[in-house]
Write an enzyme that holds these catalytic residues in place. Structure first.
Site, PDB file in Angstrom:
ATOM      1  N   ASP A  49      69.868  31.635  69.797  1.00 50.81           N
ATOM      2  CA  ASP A  49      70.362  32.430  69.552  1.00 50.81           C
ATOM      3  C   ASP A  49      72.020  32.927  70.030  1.00 50.81           C
ATOM      4  OD1 ASP A  49      70.603  34.063  66.917  1.00 50.81           O
ATOM      5  OD2 ASP A  49      70.638  35.359  68.460  1.00 50.81           O
ATOM      6  N   GLU A 121      67.585  26.945  67.125  1.00 50.40           N
ATOM      7  CA  GLU A 121      67.738  28.391  68.117  1.00 50.40           C
ATOM      8  C   GLU A 121      66.833  27.690  69.469  1.00 50.40           C
ATOM      9  OE1 GLU A 121      69.109  31.713  65.351  1.00 50.40           O
ATOM     10  OE2 GLU A 121      67.106  31.435  66.369  1.00 50.40           O
TER      11      GLU A 121
END
Length: 226
Positions: A49, A121
């Site tokens: 992320d 991610e």
């Protein structure tokens, strides 16, 4: 570690070959599949992320060197939010290689937006740990591709734009009401109606409440502005 045929094919779709394929295996392992001998992808998701965010922030600054933060922020949010990550995951068929527990398999985990976004991610983090930031940047820019070039000049989501439109006219914020839910539990379909205090309303249907709300807001914005 020898990579499986399915993960090798996925690496081709990803456009990156791992020196440490165990990182890729961890990235595609959901917590429902964890065991004493296998780690899940949650820690990688946390890292990915942040890597994705840095790549996108840098890309947006380079793409428009005169844009103020007020315009860059909504563009950034449009590119890193769950829906964008899940869309890229579908593009490279990430769901096909996810390692899921029995319950997650039965509930359609390979198609779940949140699960796909998290795994995407994690894969970004795996590339970063395997090849460094330049490799991760190259992978992200390649996968997001035209999404970056085509991100709206003002990428505020439709709900925000509709609320601002209403408040500028002295109205209370729009009201969103779930009017129907159909489909199985693992793949529900929502119909949402958005209403303005002054009377106009619109409905939209989508596979998540967020998407249905956004679609309804978009439709109502078009109606009140026409």
């Amino acid at each position: 570690m020898k990579i499986s045929a399915e993960l090798s094919a996925f690496s081709d779709r990803l456009g990156y070959q791992f020196a440490k394929p165990e990182l890729l295996l961890r990235a595609v392992t959901h917590s429902s599949m964890v065991s004493p001998h296998r780690d899940d992808n949650q820690r990688l998701e946390f890292l990915g992320d942040r890597v994705l965010g840095l790549v996108m922030a840098e890309a947006l600054l380079l793409a428009d060197q005169s844009a103020p933060e007020g315009l860059l922020a909504p563009r950034y949010n449009a590119l890193v939010r769950r829906e964008a990550c899940a869309d890229v995951a579908r593009q490279i068929d990430l769901g096909a290689v996810l390692k899921l527990g029995r319950s997650e398999m039965k509930s359609g985990g390979r198609r779940k937006e949140a699960l796909l976004a998290d795994a995407m991610e994690a894969v970004i983090a795996a590339v970063y740990q395997d090849g460094g930031f330049d490799a991760a940047r190259s992978a992200v820019l390649r996968l997001w591709g035209k999404r970056i070039d085509n991100v709206a000049v003002d990428a505020r989501d439709a709900k925000t734009a509709l609320q601002e439109w209403a408040q500028a006219r002295g109205e209370v914020p729009p009201q969103y009401v779930e009017v129907a839910r159909t489909g199985p539990d693992h793949a529900p379909v929502f119909t949402i109606e958005v209403r303005l205090e002054s009377g106009p309303s619109e409905q939209a249907t989508a596979g998540s409440k967020r998407n249905a709300e956004q679609a309804a807001a978009t439709a109502l914005l078009k109606k009140v502005k026409s």
